[in-house]
Design an enzyme around this catalytic site. Structure first.
Site, PDB file in Angstrom:
ATOM      1  N   GLU A 176       0.369  -1.327   0.017  1.00  0.00           N
ATOM      2  CA  GLU A 176      -0.053   0.817  -0.278  1.00  0.00           C
ATOM      3  C   GLU A 176       0.871   1.501   0.219  1.00  0.00           C
ATOM      4  OE1 GLU A 176      -2.845   0.054   2.868  1.00  0.00           O
ATOM      5  OE2 GLU A 176      -4.284  -1.939   1.801  1.00  0.00           O
ATOM      6  N   GLU A 308      -4.832  -9.111  -0.725  1.00  0.00           N
ATOM      7  CA  GLU A 308      -5.905  -8.736   1.042  1.00  0.00           C
ATOM      8  C   GLU A 308      -7.441  -9.032   0.743  1.00  0.00           C
ATOM      9  OE1 GLU A 308      -4.525  -5.710   3.473  1.00  0.00           O
ATOM     10  OE2 GLU A 308      -2.112  -5.977   3.166  1.00  0.00           O
TER      11      GLU A 308
HETATM   12  O1  AHR Z   1      -4.958  -5.907   6.832  1.00  0.00           O
HETATM   13  C1  AHR Z   1      -5.271  -4.868   7.603  1.00  0.00           C
HETATM   14  C2  AHR Z   1      -4.642  -3.631   7.130  1.00  0.00           C
HETATM   15  O2  AHR Z   1      -5.152  -3.201   5.830  1.00  0.00           O
HETATM   16  C3  AHR Z   1      -2.953  -4.220   6.206  1.00  0.00           C
HETATM   17  O3  AHR Z   1      -2.081  -3.556   7.545  1.00  0.00           O
HETATM   18  C4  AHR Z   1      -2.923  -3.071   4.935  1.00  0.00           C
HETATM   19  O4  AHR Z   1      -2.459  -2.846   4.062  1.00  0.00           O
HETATM   20  C5  AHR Z   1      -4.890  -3.080   4.936  1.00  0.00           C
HETATM   21  O5  AHR Z   1      -4.748  -1.523   4.368  1.00  0.00           O
END
Ligand code: AHR
Length: 505
Positions: A176, A308
């Site tokens: 991110e 994710e």
């Molecule tokens: O999964 C929780 C968080 O969500 C992670 O650390 C991040 O990459 C995303 O914003």
């Protein structure tokens, strides 16, 4: 009321391989995912092997988990790997400023993570630090993990007790970068990804897939920047060396109000359907990223990874807001069923997906509390669907399905996908209606089939969940399903996920 669904599956028309890594996982130093989750320490009363909790390993092995991403997430861009090697009692303590601002003792580091992967039989996906690390630090981590001779980093690894190098097939270049990973612009990060990627190649036999950190949701400009940068070198897209082999995007599901705005277990029907519609919208998001990738890379040299995904609800009452601990209901299981149908459909480009997160955080597989371990409804979807791993997509056509208007869109209330492996096929069906069962008739064309096993996962309501007192409230049960004259018939209860395993003649 019983709704009807009619579909056709061409059992002899196979498509792309569904990469098993689509069933991947994610373990971050966040809340109770690592500490008091995977890691209890060697002195714990909870059964463990070298500090790693045994019942978690056993539960996850039953899922054939293909890979595990670590150490973050946001944590990855604050993590310095040398803090997590050497004698545990000499490791420095650090502040985990992303998650709860707690102090972390670094007892779970590189060796412990690789030990966990070996116990799980899972490939390692290590996520390097771009935002607060250096190119040298990242290059040395790859060397430490994967080099066999007596280079300085290989020697250091041996001093810490591991002779042989490990295989590390997946390497993340930051996380991110548009947010917690450094607040960068797309163009700036695209350059950094080339630079870090250049120094993150594997050593010896170890081939690393280098993964550039991609977009939030449908930020196609981010994907465009990464693809145009990757394509900007001689012969990259036709056979030359790529600066990175895959790009990612992240997609979290909520009911439309945003992450972290409602409870996991208390929601209205409107919120339920809003959630399902939002989960289904990942199809549009993927189509957007794939279209951009196709325009730069018509030969499919680079792949798309959703590293994710999952639901993100309010934390459970009385828990640390920075720990992201949430319950997991039948609604979460339906979200998982829908995501997998969509990932299967996009198997040409999607090579991996990682649910966030495996233990005690967001849409988890297992929730622990002291000695107790509970399998969530989402866990069961992963287990029931595991036959899709490395199977071939089957041509599937939904001809008739109930719908409901959600916002300005028509939401199909039944979702489905199918795959084949040798003389077996697996069909997955998700009925998201809160109150209507549905009878599905599926024309099975091209090959003769018989039902080997059919199972269904549901609960008293879409909000049903498992806990230590009632761990099997939501668990798979046998489903009545028959094939007669080439037509599969099964009736799914409301809010249910089902799988039908077929033997093919
Ligand atoms: O999964 C929780 C968080 O969500 C992670 O650390 C991040 O990459 C995303 O914003």
């Amino acid at each position: 009321m019983t709704a009807t669904v009619h579909a056709i599956v061409d059992l002899d028309v196979t498509g792309h391989r569904i990469n098993r890594h689509i069933y991947g996982h994610f373990a971050e130093h966040l809340g109770r995912c690592i500490y008091d989750g995977f890691w209890v320490g060697e002195d714990s009363e909870i059964l463990n092997v070298r500090g790693i909790r045994s019942d978690i390993v056993e539960a996850l092995r039953a899922l054939n988990i293909p890979n595990l991403r670590w150490p973050g997430g946001c944590f990855a861009d604050t993590y310095h790997w040398r803090d997590g090697i050497g004698p545990r009692d000499e490791r420095p303590r650090i502040a985990n400023t992303n998650w709860g601002d707690v102090v972390e003792n670094n007892h779970f580091g590189t060796h412990e993570f690789m030990d966990l992967c070996e116990m799980l039989g899972a490939d390692a996906y290590v996520n390097g630090n771009v935002a607060s690390g250096t190119v040298q630090e990242m290059a040395e981590w790859v060397e430490y993990l994967t080099r066999g001779d007596d280079s300085p980093m290989a020697r250091l690894r041996r001093e810490n007790g591991r002779d042989e190098p490990w295989d590390v097939p997946f390497w993340g270049i930051g996380n991110e970068p548009w947010g917690c990973g450094g607040n960068m612009t797309a163009e700036y990060y695209a350059n950094e990804a080339r630079r870090y990627g250049h120094f993150s190649r594997g050593h010896g036999e170890n081939k690393v897939t280098r993964i550039a950190a991609g977009a939030s949701d449908d930020d196609l400009n981010w994907t465009r920047a990464l693809m145009s940068s990757a394509a900007d070198c001689a012969g990259c897209m036709t056979g030359g060396d790529l600066p990175y082999e895959a790009i990612t995007f992240h997609y979290y599901t909520h009911s439309g109000e945003g992450i972290n705005t409602e409870d996991a277990t208390r929601f209205t029907d409107e919120q339920h359907y809003g959630t399902i519609a939002h989960a289904a919208d990942i199809d549009r998001v993927i189509r957007g990223h794939v279209a951009v990738m196709d325009s730069y890379d018509p030969n499919d040299r680079m792949s798309l990874i959703c590293d994710e995904w999952g639901t993100w609800w309010n934390v459970e009452e009385g828990t640390n807001p920075g720990f992201l601990f949430q319950q997991n209901t039948v609604r979460d299981a339906l979200v998982a069923g829908i995501h997998f149908d969509i990932f299967h459909k996009h198997a040409r480009r999607i090579s991996m997906a990682n649910i966030a997160q495996t233990v005690n955080v967001l849409q988890a597989m297992v929730l622990t509390d002291g000695e107790s371990l509970v399998l969530t409804p989402t866990y069961h979807v992963f287990e029931m669907n595991k036959g899709h791993q490395d199977a071939l997509q089957l041509a599937t056509h939904l001809r008739e399905t109930p719908t409901r208007t959600v916002g300005k869109k028509e939401l199909e209330l039944v979702s489905m996908s199918a795959s084949a492996k040798g003389d077996t096929a697996l069909i997955s069906l998700t009925n998201v209606s809160v109150d209507e069962e549905c009878t599905a008739t599926v024309d099975l064309r091209g090959r003769e089939a018989r039902v080997a096993r059919a199972r269904v996962l549901t609960g008293d309501g879409a909000d049903a969940y498992n806990d230590a007192e009632t761990p099997d409230r939501v668990a798979p049960r046998a489903l009545d399903a028959v094939v007669r004259d080439g037509v599969l018939t099964a009736t799914l209860p409301p809010h249910a996920f089902a799988t039908v395993e077929l033997e093919l003649a």
